[in-house]
Enzyme design. Structure first.
Site, PDB file in Angstrom:
ATOM      1  CB  SER A 171      -4.933 -11.443  -9.855  1.00  0.00           C
ATOM      2  OG  SER A 171      -4.022 -12.179  -9.445  1.00  0.00           O
ATOM      3  CG  ASP A 195      -0.614  -7.230 -12.724  1.00  0.00           C
ATOM      4  OD1 ASP A 195       0.190  -7.224 -13.745  1.00  0.00           O
ATOM      5  OD2 ASP A 195       0.069  -7.326 -11.689  1.00  0.00           O
ATOM      6  CG  HIS A 276      -1.570  -7.915  -8.239  1.00  0.00           C
ATOM      7  ND1 HIS A 276      -1.073  -8.453  -9.500  1.00  0.00           N
ATOM      8  CD2 HIS A 276      -2.184  -9.130  -7.772  1.00  0.00           C
ATOM      9  CE1 HIS A 276      -1.706  -9.428  -9.771  1.00  0.00           C
ATOM     10  NE2 HIS A 276      -2.226 -10.023  -8.582  1.00  0.00           N
TER      11      HIS A 276
END
Ligand SMILES: *[C@@H]1O[C@H](CO)[C@@H](O)[C@H](O)[C@H]1NC(C)=O
Ligand SMILES: *[C@@H]1O[C@H](CO)[C@@H](O)[C@H](O)[C@H]1NC(C)=O
Ligand SMILES: *[C@@H]1O[C@H](CO)[C@@H](O)[C@H](O)[C@H]1NC(C)=O
Ligand SMILES: *[C@@H]1O[C@H](CO)[C@@H](O)[C@H](O)[C@H]1NC(C)=O
Ligand SMILES: *[C@@H]1O[C@H](CO)[C@@H](O)[C@H](O)[C@H]1NC(C)=O
Length: 506
Positions: A171, A195, A276
């Site tokens: 992330s 991601d 995610h």
């Protein structure tokens, strides 16, 4: 769920209230105002050491590990840092909980299982990440700089090589890894972006996000990109290769499709996290299930992939995903696609089906609903609906993508079923309408003589023929069988040797 308002709400508000940080850190004014006015009260989290380098000496999450710091050789030695081994740096992202989450320990454990000698360093910047998202983003550059300083110091040691360094960021952590690449002297060996975060990074310059310039090889997994509205994961390609499993949006098993009507935040939070975080679990899978690698295929867009047009491995058009990805420095922002299962091991088997559908009776525009079953030497597939991306073209060759979770072995037979869906009320109405304008369903008839199949995983091509050349017609409610009649697609001998990814990438 793709409601941008809801997502915005999520990112900017829901996140930070439970932590209580909103009121204590930002007592007055709007977010925007405060960015221009430096906070007067010194923020203790910004004082050193707010970034901790924690060497994981055990797979056990309960184990404290061992901390190193810049300039202290004794700590390096005490922590058993191996100068000549690979060094992984794991970066968490923006955090709601303020603690290191379970995915991180799973990743650490998988790294230690796969690379026994390697140094696994968790970059703990929790005090800087447990904030409003915008502030965490602001701090991410500084964290990158700290790591770069540590790496510059390590580079002064004779045996240490930046080429052995692999940064893995999830992330917002993926962009932190990118900033390390910006600030470090020389180039790190590899960055894997799991991601990478989208908000405030989508479309910005390469020096303000993860990009192919940040390492010798940058590979990225995109698992939660939304086409409309605010995307949690970044949509644009940011690495040398950018893999979009399941089109990079709806991940199987995460149930985001199912909760569309639900307003229960718990459920949506879980679904969001699931999508995610799937990037991390795909990476973990690649580390621990090396014998069951997932392959991704280069494609210009997701629709072409969904049509089965992109299962080629020629000229490095396919690659393993995650840790096993083969270095592709010549490529940049190459989009790659694959389907996956809902859990580990994630690998599936991809097939391209080329079917010429004849409509001899000329009864106008028929849109058949085909189901397909594959029969193999190891197993048979389920009866699967044939996904149609646009429309089925008549008197033309149509290409479809089919995937199975099981290894079927050598394909032997294929069954096509034209599902007679006219029993449902909706379709009854459609039937009725088409009855008024078009010939009745009884005259619906199509012909298929053969099915050409290519396996993505083995790159083998096969042709399946109707056993009786006079019986090639199919109507609603009927089935049609095809038996393997030859290897390859051409009637003449194949001149080109099919390249297998197992040979190429071994
Ligand atoms: C970013 O953080 C720094 C401290 O690291 C602070 O001085 C600065 O004002 C922040 N900028 C914005 C735009 O929030
Ligand atoms: C190392 O850092 C962690 C935070 O990541 C901290 O909880 C721990 O107490 C530190 N250990 C030592 C020995 O200083
Ligand atoms: C350090 O790593 C190297 C390279 O992986 C390995 O050959 C060596 O045995 C390791 N040394 C120790 C003390 O574990
Ligand atoms: C397909 O081709 C046949 C002749 O081969 C023709 O009679 C028929 O109308 C065509 N069907 C469509 C839908 O174009
Ligand atoms: C075609 O393949 C067969 C074996 O599959 C072989 O015996 C034959 O010589 C080949 N013909 C040509 C023209 O290559």
């Amino acid at each position: 769920m793709r409601n941008p308002v809801l997502l915005l709400y999520f990112w900017s508000v829901y996140c930070c209230f439970p932590a209580g940080s909103l009121t204590t850190l930002r007592p007055q004014g709007s977010l925007r105002d405060e960015h221009h006015e430096p906070t007067k009260v010194p923020d203790p989290a910004l004082a050193k050491p707010s970034v901790i380098f924690n060497i994981r000496t055990s797979k056990d999450p309960e184990h404290e590990g061992c901390n190193i710091s810049l300039g202290n050789d004794q700590y390096l030695e005490d922590c058993g840092f191996n100068m000549t081994a690979k060094t992984f740096f794991v970066f968490h992202g923006w955090t709601m909980s303020g603690i290191l989450e379970t995915w991180l320990y799973k990743l650490v454990s998988a790294l230690k299982t796969r690379e026994k000698d390697a140094n696994v360093v968790v970059v703990d910047w929790l005090p800087l990440a447990h904030r409003l998202y915008v502030d965490a983003v602001n701090h991410s550059q500084m964290v990158g700089q700290r790591v770069a300083e540590l790496l510059n110091w390590l580079q002064e040691k004779e045996e240490f090589s930046l080429g052995n360094v692999h940064l893995i960021g999830y992330s917002l952590g993926a962009h932190v890894a990118g900033f390390v690449g910006n600030f470090v002297k020389g180039k790190v060996g590899r960055i894997s972006g799991l991601d990478p975060a989208g908000p405030m990074f989508e479309g910005v310059d390469i020096d303000r996000r993860l990009s192919p310039d940040d390492a010798d090889f940058v590979d990225v997994l995109h698992t939660y990109t939304a086409t409309f509205g605010l995307s949690v994961g970044i949509q644009m390609p940011v690495g040398h290769i950018d893999v979009y499993p399941n089109n990079g949006d709806y991940q199987p098993g995460c149930g985001l499709n199912d909760v569309l009507g639900s307003i229960a935040y718990g459920t949506i939070t879980e679904a969001l996290e699931c999508e995610h975080e799937r990037a991390v679990h795909l990476f973990v899978d690649s580390l621990v299930n090396q014998d069951q690698p997932s392959f991704a295929f280069q494609c210009t867009d997701s629709n072409r992939f969904k049509k089965g047009l992109c299962l080629s491995c020629r000229k490095n058009r396919c690659n393993r995903i995650g840790y096993n990805a083969k270095k592709m420095r010549k490529k940049r922002n190459t989009k790659m696609y694959l389907k996956t299962r809902a859990g580990m091991p994630f690998r599936v088997y991809h097939y391209q089906m080329k079917v010429h559908i004849f409509s001899y009776k000329g009864t106008g525009d028929i849109q058949p609903t085909f189901y397909i079953t594959l029969y193999g030497s190891n197993a048979d597939s389920q009866n699967m609906p044939l996904e149609v991306v646009e429309k089925i073209k008549l008197n033309a060759t149509n290409t479809f993508l089919v995937h199975t979770e099981e290894d079927l072995g050598d394909l032997l037979k294929i069954r096509f079923t034209w599902q007679d869906i006219s029993h449902s009320w909706y379709n009854l109405w459609n039937e009725f309408r088409s009855y008024l304008s078009q010939p009745s369903s009884s005259s619906k008839e199509l012909n298929i003589r053969r099915v050409r199949v290519k396996s993505g995983e083995t790159q083998k091509k096969m042709t399946f023929c109707a056993p009786d050349t006079k019986k090639t017609s199919i109507s609603p409610g009927q089935e049609l069988w095809f038996h393997k009649c030859r290897d390859g697609w051409r009637v003449k001998n194949e001149t080109r040797v099919p390249s297998s990814p197992f040979v190429e990438l071994a």
